[in-house]
Design a protein around this motif. Structure first.
Motif, PDB file in Angstrom:
ATOM      1  N   MET A  30     -23.085 -88.468  25.720  1.00 31.74           N
ATOM      2  CA  MET A  30     -22.093 -88.094  24.710  1.00 31.74           C
ATOM      3  C   MET A  30     -21.838 -86.590  24.751  1.00 31.74           C
ATOM      4  O   MET A  30     -20.683 -86.151  24.691  1.00 31.74           O
ATOM      5  N   LEU A  31     -22.902 -85.807  24.832  1.00 30.80           N
ATOM      6  CA  LEU A  31     -22.745 -84.352  24.916  1.00 30.80           C
ATOM      7  C   LEU A  31     -21.907 -83.957  26.129  1.00 30.80           C
ATOM      8  O   LEU A  31     -21.005 -83.125  26.033  1.00 30.80           O
ATOM      9  N   HIS A  32     -22.187 -84.587  27.265  1.00 34.41           N
ATOM     10  CA  HIS A  32     -21.431 -84.282  28.485  1.00 34.41           C
ATOM     11  C   HIS A  32     -19.954 -84.644  28.316  1.00 34.41           C
ATOM     12  O   HIS A  32     -19.081 -83.889  28.736  1.00 34.41           O
ATOM     13  N   LYS A  33     -19.675 -85.782  27.670  1.00 38.08           N
ATOM     14  CA  LYS A  33     -18.293 -86.182  27.452  1.00 38.08           C
ATOM     15  C   LYS A  33     -17.568 -85.222  26.513  1.00 38.08           C
ATOM     16  O   LYS A  33     -16.355 -85.085  26.574  1.00 38.08           O
ATOM     17  N   LEU A  34     -18.325 -84.559  25.665  1.00 32.46           N
ATOM     18  CA  LEU A  34     -17.732 -83.576  24.745  1.00 32.46           C
ATOM     19  C   LEU A  34     -17.628 -82.193  25.379  1.00 32.46           C
ATOM     20  O   LEU A  34     -17.251 -81.232  24.719  1.00 32.46           O
ATOM     21  N   GLY A  35     -17.992 -82.085  26.655  1.00 33.20           N
ATOM     22  CA  GLY A  35     -17.834 -80.826  27.378  1.00 33.20           C
ATOM     23  C   GLY A  35     -19.054 -79.934  27.387  1.00 33.20           C
ATOM     24  O   GLY A  35     -19.001 -78.811  27.875  1.00 33.20           O
ATOM     25  N   MET A  71     -32.632 -93.925  23.789  1.00 34.22           N
ATOM     26  CA  MET A  71     -31.358 -93.670  23.140  1.00 34.22           C
ATOM     27  C   MET A  71     -30.880 -92.251  23.452  1.00 34.22           C
ATOM     28  O   MET A  71     -29.682 -91.975  23.469  1.00 34.22           O
ATOM     29  N   ALA A  72     -31.810 -91.364  23.727  1.00 34.16           N
ATOM     30  CA  ALA A  72     -31.462 -89.979  24.061  1.00 34.16           C
ATOM     31  C   ALA A  72     -30.592 -89.908  25.315  1.00 34.16           C
ATOM     32  O   ALA A  72     -29.822 -88.963  25.477  1.00 34.16           O
ATOM     33  N   GLU A 103     -29.175 -80.375  30.353  1.00 33.61           N
ATOM     34  CA  GLU A 103     -29.614 -81.358  31.348  1.00 33.61           C
ATOM     35  C   GLU A 103     -30.518 -82.432  30.764  1.00 33.61           C
ATOM     36  O   GLU A 103     -30.648 -83.512  31.338  1.00 33.61           O
ATOM     37  N   THR A 104     -31.184 -82.127  29.655  1.00 34.57           N
ATOM     38  CA  THR A 104     -32.044 -83.104  28.992  1.00 34.57           C
ATOM     39  C   THR A 104     -31.806 -83.026  27.496  1.00 34.57           C
ATOM     40  O   THR A 104     -31.345 -82.010  26.971  1.00 34.57           O
ATOM     41  N   PHE A 105     -32.137 -84.114  26.824  1.00 32.99           N
ATOM     42  CA  PHE A 105     -32.005 -84.178  25.370  1.00 32.99           C
ATOM     43  C   PHE A 105     -33.126 -85.055  24.857  1.00 32.99           C
ATOM     44  O   PHE A 105     -33.233 -86.225  25.257  1.00 32.99           O
ATOM     45  N   GLY A 137     -32.364 -89.168  31.845  1.00 35.81           N
ATOM     46  CA  GLY A 137     -31.103 -89.080  32.571  1.00 35.81           C
ATOM     47  C   GLY A 137     -29.982 -89.393  31.621  1.00 35.81           C
ATOM     48  O   GLY A 137     -30.175 -89.372  30.406  1.00 35.81           O
ATOM     49  N   THR A 138     -28.819 -89.706  32.146  1.00 31.09           N
ATOM     50  CA  THR A 138     -27.727 -90.103  31.268  1.00 31.09           C
ATOM     51  C   THR A 138     -27.524 -91.604  31.362  1.00 31.09           C
ATOM     52  O   THR A 138     -28.032 -92.267  32.255  1.00 31.09           O
TER      53      THR A 138
END
Length: 148
Positions: A127-132, A120-121, A137-139, A144-145
């Protein structure tokens, strides 16, 4: 202007809190582990009640104009569950749904199913990338995404 992100947890997963408005008089956690028909129905009622609260929030966001669009158009709301099968404490294939436009970053009207084993990460990272927030690079346990 420090942050425009907030988190709201509807219930603690291990809480025995009762939600009488749901029509169920059993506690959240005990109902989540029921295997009989009455217990499953009670857990369904509690979850239906929680999901039923979302339209109020979404209507408020949609009803608030901010510049040339609504606050809902500028927002990303994620709603989901920490468990797919609470009797097994299984967190594989937990359902999530995303609502809002995220300033044009979210495409609506889609149903996406992740391949088995996708953390799920990966969704959270996308989501983080879409929010700018591109510099992360990892969560968590992301591999990956996952394109949402």
């Amino acid at each position: 202007e420090v942050t425009r992100v907030f988190s709201l947890k509807m219930s603690r997963d291990v809480s025995s809190r009762i939600f009488p408005e749901s029509g169920c008089d059993g506690g959240f956690h005990p109902q989540s582990h029921s295997s009989n028909e009455e217990g499953v129905l009670g857990f369904y009622q509690i979850n239906s009640y929680h999901v039923g609260l979302l339209p109020y929030l979404l209507d408020k966001l949609e009803g608030h104009q901010e510049g040339d669009s609504t606050l809902l158009d500028k927002t990303m709301v994620v709603y989901g569950s920490a468990m797919a099968d609470s009797n097994l404490h299984n967190h594989i294939r937990c359902p999530l749904f995303l609502v809002g436009g995220a300033n044009g970053q979210l495409e609506g009207g889609r149903h996406v199913r992740a391949p088995l084993g996708t953390p799920m990460a990966n969704v959270m990272l996308d989501m983080l990338h879409k929010l700018g927030v591109e510099d992360i690079e990892t969560f968590g346990n992301s591999t990956g995404t996952f394109s949402i």
